[in-house]
Design a protein around this motif. Structure first.
Motif, PDB file in Angstrom:
ATOM      1  N   VAL A  19     -32.716 -54.814   1.667  1.00  0.00           N
ATOM      2  CA  VAL A  19     -32.323 -56.187   1.357  1.00  0.00           C
ATOM      3  C   VAL A  19     -32.214 -56.312  -0.160  1.00  0.00           C
ATOM      4  O   VAL A  19     -33.191 -56.063  -0.871  1.00  0.00           O
ATOM      5  CB  VAL A  19     -33.345 -57.200   1.901  1.00  0.00           C
ATOM      6  N   PRO A  20     -31.037 -56.686  -0.690  1.00  0.00           N
ATOM      7  CA  PRO A  20     -30.917 -56.799  -2.146  1.00  0.00           C
ATOM      8  C   PRO A  20     -31.719 -57.983  -2.679  1.00  0.00           C
ATOM      9  O   PRO A  20     -31.686 -59.082  -2.131  1.00  0.00           O
ATOM     10  CB  PRO A  20     -29.421 -57.003  -2.363  1.00  0.00           C
ATOM     11  N   TYR A  21     -32.463 -57.749  -3.768  1.00  0.00           N
ATOM     12  CA  TYR A  21     -33.282 -58.795  -4.386  1.00  0.00           C
ATOM     13  C   TYR A  21     -33.135 -58.693  -5.896  1.00  0.00           C
ATOM     14  O   TYR A  21     -33.169 -57.598  -6.461  1.00  0.00           O
ATOM     15  CB  TYR A  21     -34.751 -58.634  -3.986  1.00  0.00           C
ATOM     16  N   ASP A  29     -32.508 -57.479 -12.865  1.00  0.00           N
ATOM     17  CA  ASP A  29     -32.318 -56.188 -12.223  1.00  0.00           C
ATOM     18  C   ASP A  29     -32.148 -56.397 -10.722  1.00  0.00           C
ATOM     19  O   ASP A  29     -32.377 -57.498 -10.202  1.00  0.00           O
ATOM     20  CB  ASP A  29     -33.507 -55.266 -12.500  1.00  0.00           C
ATOM     21  N   ILE A  30     -31.729 -55.348 -10.017  1.00  0.00           N
ATOM     22  CA  ILE A  30     -31.548 -55.391  -8.574  1.00  0.00           C
ATOM     23  C   ILE A  30     -32.505 -54.403  -7.928  1.00  0.00           C
ATOM     24  O   ILE A  30     -32.601 -53.242  -8.354  1.00  0.00           O
ATOM     25  CB  ILE A  30     -30.099 -55.049  -8.175  1.00  0.00           C
ATOM     26  N   TYR A  31     -33.195 -54.864  -6.898  1.00  0.00           N
ATOM     27  CA  TYR A  31     -34.142 -54.035  -6.158  1.00  0.00           C
ATOM     28  C   TYR A  31     -33.707 -53.962  -4.702  1.00  0.00           C
ATOM     29  O   TYR A  31     -33.380 -54.986  -4.086  1.00  0.00           O
ATOM     30  CB  TYR A  31     -35.561 -54.616  -6.243  1.00  0.00           C
ATOM     31  N   ALA A  32     -33.707 -52.755  -4.162  1.00  0.00           N
ATOM     32  CA  ALA A  32     -33.389 -52.560  -2.754  1.00  0.00           C
ATOM     33  C   ALA A  32     -34.695 -52.590  -1.965  1.00  0.00           C
ATOM     34  O   ALA A  32     -35.368 -51.566  -1.807  1.00  0.00           O
ATOM     35  CB  ALA A  32     -32.658 -51.235  -2.538  1.00  0.00           C
ATOM     36  N   LEU A  33     -35.065 -53.765  -1.482  1.00  0.00           N
ATOM     37  CA  LEU A  33     -36.312 -53.906  -0.735  1.00  0.00           C
ATOM     38  C   LEU A  33     -36.126 -53.345   0.673  1.00  0.00           C
ATOM     39  O   LEU A  33     -35.248 -53.781   1.414  1.00  0.00           O
ATOM     40  CB  LEU A  33     -36.721 -55.382  -0.671  1.00  0.00           C
ATOM     41  N   ARG A  34     -36.954 -52.390   1.050  1.00  0.00           N
ATOM     42  CA  ARG A  34     -36.878 -51.779   2.378  1.00  0.00           C
ATOM     43  C   ARG A  34     -37.614 -52.672   3.380  1.00  0.00           C
ATOM     44  O   ARG A  34     -38.800 -52.939   3.236  1.00  0.00           O
ATOM     45  CB  ARG A  34     -37.470 -50.380   2.350  1.00  0.00           C
ATOM     46  N   LEU A  35     -36.886 -53.119   4.399  1.00  0.00           N
ATOM     47  CA  LEU A  35     -37.427 -54.042   5.382  1.00  0.00           C
ATOM     48  C   LEU A  35     -37.502 -53.356   6.738  1.00  0.00           C
ATOM     49  O   LEU A  35     -36.528 -52.752   7.195  1.00  0.00           O
ATOM     50  CB  LEU A  35     -36.531 -55.284   5.478  1.00  0.00           C
TER      51      LEU A  35
END
Length: 631
Positions: free
Chosen positions: A168-170, A175-181
C-alpha cells in the motif's frame, strides 16, 4: 491450488462415493468425463512480466472433471446429481467446482466455489508500492424446497474472501513507503426467501444478513523509503483493530404477465452499520541523525448507511402494432458518520523515551445523501413483422447533499440538484437472411455532479448480420459517441469509436473458419481551471488510444481428430500508451478408443511496448493430457 478449493473438491467426491453404493445400481445412469494434463511453461529470458497479465497453469493440473448421475427410481430421494470441477487452464476459467442435487417437485441444491489469483509486481511502477499477490475465494450455495403447491422456500449462503499480501503506497516526510499489508477481508451473507407463483402472478420475498470484515494488518518488519528526500528513513508500521459492517437487507418483488399488459414492482431496504476501532502506529528512525519519531493514529467511530431502492415497470399493448412502456428506478443512499481520530507525535531524538509528545484529537461528523430517480417512456411501433421503431424518452433527476463538521465547525457543504435528459430513436429491419439495426441518441446534462461528467452527449450505432449463403455469414457493428462540456473552466471532450466486422465460413462438413477486424479509438482531453491561494491553475489531462486488431479462428472434426485454432493481433498506435500484442491458441483431441482421448494444446503470447522494452515478454505454453469417458 488453494487449500479451501481442494478441501471442497475432496469433500464432494467423498460424499459422491459414499452415497452411490446405497442407491440401486440398475436404476442409475452414471457418466464420468475427466481430463488430466501437464503444462510446460516457458518465457524468453525467464521474463516474469506476463504474470502481471495472465495466471497461466504450470505443471500437473485437472483440466476438467464432470460426474453426472441420473436416477430413474421414482421412490428415491434424488433424481439427478452432478459434480464439475476445473483447476487447469486458469487463464480462461479460473479454478471452479460446482455441485448440484435435484429431486423433481421436491428440492434443488446448488453449490459453487471459485478461486482466483490477483497478482501484480513491478518495482518501477509507483516505486513498487502497488505490488500485490492476493487470492480471491468465492463460495455460494442455495437450497430450494419445492414441496408446497405454488410456493418455493429458499435458503442461501455466500462468502467472498480476499487474502494474501500487497503493498500500500504511503507518503510521509516527502518520501514514499511501500507498506506490506497482510490482506484479510471477507463478505459473508445468509439469505432466506419465499417465491409464490400462481397463474400470471409472481411474488418474491428475500431477507439477507450481510457482514463485511476488514481485518488487514501490516506485515512484520521495517520499510525503507524510496529516497525521494534528502535523508534516510526506516519505517516500522503496526496496525490493530477492525472495520466491521453489518447490513440487513429486505426486498420484495411482484410480477404480473397478462395478455394485454404486464408489470413488475420491486422494493428493497438495507440499513448498514459500520464500526471502526483501528489503531495505526508508524515509527520512523532517521538513520542519518540517529533519531526516531513515532506517529500514532487511533480511530473510533460508527457510521449508518440506509439504502432504499425501488422500481416499477409497466407495459401495455395499446394497439396491435404499438407497445407503450414506463419504467422507473429510485434509489436513496444516506450515510451519517461520527469519527474521532487522535494523532500523537512522539519525538525521541537519540533518547529511549520521548522528548516531545504532541497530541491532536479531532471529532468529525459527515452527512451524505444522494437521491436519484431514473424514469422514462418507451414507444415500440411494429406495424409489420419485418421492421420496428422504438422511441425512448428518459430523465434522471437527483439531489446530492454533503455536509461535514470538524470539532463543531463547518468543514464543507454541497447541496446540488442534477438532471439528465435522454432521447433515443432506434430501428430494426429484418431481411430474409439477416437484419439491420440502427440507433441515435442525445443527452443533455444539467448541473453535472462531477466536473468531468460533461453537459451533453451524442452518439449513434449501426449493426447488421447477413447470411450470404449456406456456408458464408457476415456481422458488422459500429458505435460512435461524444461527451462534451465547452465551459471555459472545464473544456471536456471525449470521443469514442468502436468497430467490429467478421466473416464466417463453413468450408465442408466438420470444418469452419472465420476472420475479423476490430477497432477502438478513444480521444479524451480535459482542461480544468481552478483557483489555489488566489492564483489561477490549469490542470490538463489527455489520453489517446487507437487500437486495431485482426483475428482468425477455426474448428475441425475429421475421423478421429477434432480441434480448434484462434489467432489475434492487436496494435495500439495512440500517443498515450502505444503497444502491440500477439495471441495464438491451438488445441487438438485424438480419439484413441471409445472411452479414451489424447489432448494437445499450444499457446503463444507476445507483448511489446513501443516506449520501452523493459516490460516486453513472450510466453509459450504446451499442454499434453488425456481425457477419459466412462458410462
Amino acid at each position: 491450488m488453494g487449500g479451501s478449493f481442494v478441501k471442497v473438491l475432496i469433500l464432494l467426491i467423498t460424499f459422491w462415493t459414499a452415497i452411490l453404493p446405497a442407491v440401486s445400481a440398475d436404476k442409475l445412469d452414471v457418466r464420468t468425463d475427466v481430463s488430466f494434463g501437464y503444462s510446460f511453461l516457458s518465457s524468453e529470458g525467464d521474463s516474469p512480466w506476463f504474470r502481471n497479465h495472465y495466471d497461466f497453469s504450470d505443471g500437473a493440473m485437472l483440466q476438467n472433471l464432470k460426474l453426472t448421475v441420473r436416477n430413474d427410481n421414482a421412490g428415491s430421494w434424488f433424481d439427478s446429481m452432478s459434480l464439475e470441477s476445473r483447476a487447469g487452464d486458469r487463464l480462461d476459467t479460473g479454478r471452479v467446482v460446482r455441485f448440484q442435487l435435484k429431486k423433481a417437485g421436491r428440492y434443488s441444491f446448488n453449490l459453487k466455489q471459485s478461486w482466483n489469483r490477483d497478482y501484480f509486481s513491478d518495482s518501477a511502477y509507483n516505486y513498487g508500492a502497488n505490488d500485490r499477490n492476493f487470492i480471491r475465494n468465492n463460495v455460494s450455495a442455495e437450497f430450494r424446497w419445492l414441496g408446497f403447491k405454488n410456493v418455493a422456500l429458499i435458503a442461501g449462503y455466500g462468502l467472498v474472501e480476499t487474502k494474501g499480501t500487497g503493498d500500500v503506497p504511503y507518503t510521509e516526510w516527502s518520501d514514499i513507503y511501500a507498506l506490506r499489508l497482510n490482506r484479510d477481508t471477507s463478505r459473508e451473507n445468509f439469505t432466506a426467501g419465499l417465491d409464490y407463483h400462481k397463474g400470471a402472478f409472481k411474488l418474491m420475498l428475500r431477507q439477507s444478513w450481510v457482514t463485511v470484515d476488514e481485518k488487514s494488518l501490516y506485515a512484520d518488519g521495517t520499510v525503507t523509503g524510496t529516497g525521494l528526500n534528502s535523508f534516510s528513513t526506516v519505517l516500522t508500521p503496526d496496525r490493530s483493530g477492525t472495520v466491521k459492517s453489518t447490513i440487513p437487507v429486505s426486498s420484495a418483488r411482484m410480477e404480473y404477465a397478462g395478455n394485454k399488459w404486464w408489470a413488475s414492482v420491486r422494493y428493497s431496504h438495507s440499513d448498514a452499520t459500520i464500526d471502526n476501532d483501528v489503531v495505526d502506529l508508524k515509527q520512523y528512525v532517521f538513520s542519518d541523525y540517529g533519531s526516531r519519531t513515532d506517529f500514532l493514529m487511533a480511530f473510533a467511530g460508527t457510521s449508518d448507511a440506509p439504502v432504499d431502492d425501488a422500481g416499477l415497470n409497466v407495459s401495455v399493448q395499446a394497439l396491435d402494432s404499438l407497445v407503450i412502456s414506463y419504467d422507473m428506478a429510485y434509489r436513496e443512499l444516506q450515510t451519517d458518520t461520527t469519527m474521532n481520530s487522535e494523532r500523537t507525535m512522539m519525538m525521541y531524538g537519540t533518547s529511549t523515551t520521548p522528548l516531545i509528545t504532541q497530541s491532536l484529537s479531532t471529532d468529525t461528523v459527515f452527512h451524505y445523501r444522494n437521491r436519484r430517480l431514473n424514469h422514462g417512456l418507451t414507444f415500440k411501433f411494429a406495424p409489420k413483422r419485418a421492421w420496428d421503431v422504438t422511441l425512448s424518452l428518459r430523465q434522471i433527476d437527483g439531489n446530492l447533499l454533503y455536509s461535514a463538521t470538524k470539532d463543531g465547525d463547518a468543514d464543507g457543504m454541497i447541496d446540488e440538484d442534477y438532471t439528465t435528459d435522454r432521447v433515443e430513436l432506434a430501428g430494426r429491419y429484418r431481411l430474409t437472411a439477416g437484419s439491420v439495426k440502427a440507433s441515435v441518441f442525445h443527452e443533455s446534462i444539467d448541473n453535472p455532479t462531477f466536473r468531468t461528467a460533461g453537459d451533453k452527449r451524442d452518439g449513434f450505432s449501426l449493426s447488421g448480420d447477413w447470411m450470404v449463403s449456406d456456408s458464408v455469414s457476415m456481422n458488422v457493428m459500429y458505435q460512435d459517441s461524444t461527451l462534451k462540456n465547452d465551459d471555459p473552466a472545464i473544456l471536456l471532450n471525449r470521443d469514442t469509436k468502436l468497430f467490429d466486422a467478421s466473416v464466417q465460413f463453413s468450408l465442408s462438413k466438420g470444418v469452419s473458419t472465420g476472420i475479423g477486424y476490430t477497432m477502438m479509438k478513444l480521444d479524451f482531453s480535459n482542461d480544468l481551471m481552478f483557483s489555489e491561494s488566489g492564483a489561477s491553475v490549469s490542470s490538463i489531462e489527455s489520453y489517446d488510444t487507437n487500437q486495431s486488431g485482426v483475428y482468425a479462428f477455426g474448428t475441425f472434426t475429421r475421423n478421429r481428430f477434432s480441434g480448434r485454432v484462434s489467432l489475434f493481433y492487436l496494435d495500439d498506435s495512440g500517443s498515450s500508451f502505444p503497444l502491440s500484442h500477439w495471441n495464438g491458441v491451438a488445441s487438438c483431441q485424438y480419439k484413441i478408443s471409445k472411452t479414451l482421448y489424447g489432448l494437445l494444446s499450444v499457446r503463444y503470447y507476445d507483448y511489446n511496448e513501443d516506449a520501452s522494452n523493459l516490460r516486453d515478454y513472450n510466453v509459450n505454453q504446451f499442454v499434453v493430457g488425456i481425457r477419459w469417458l466412462f458410462q
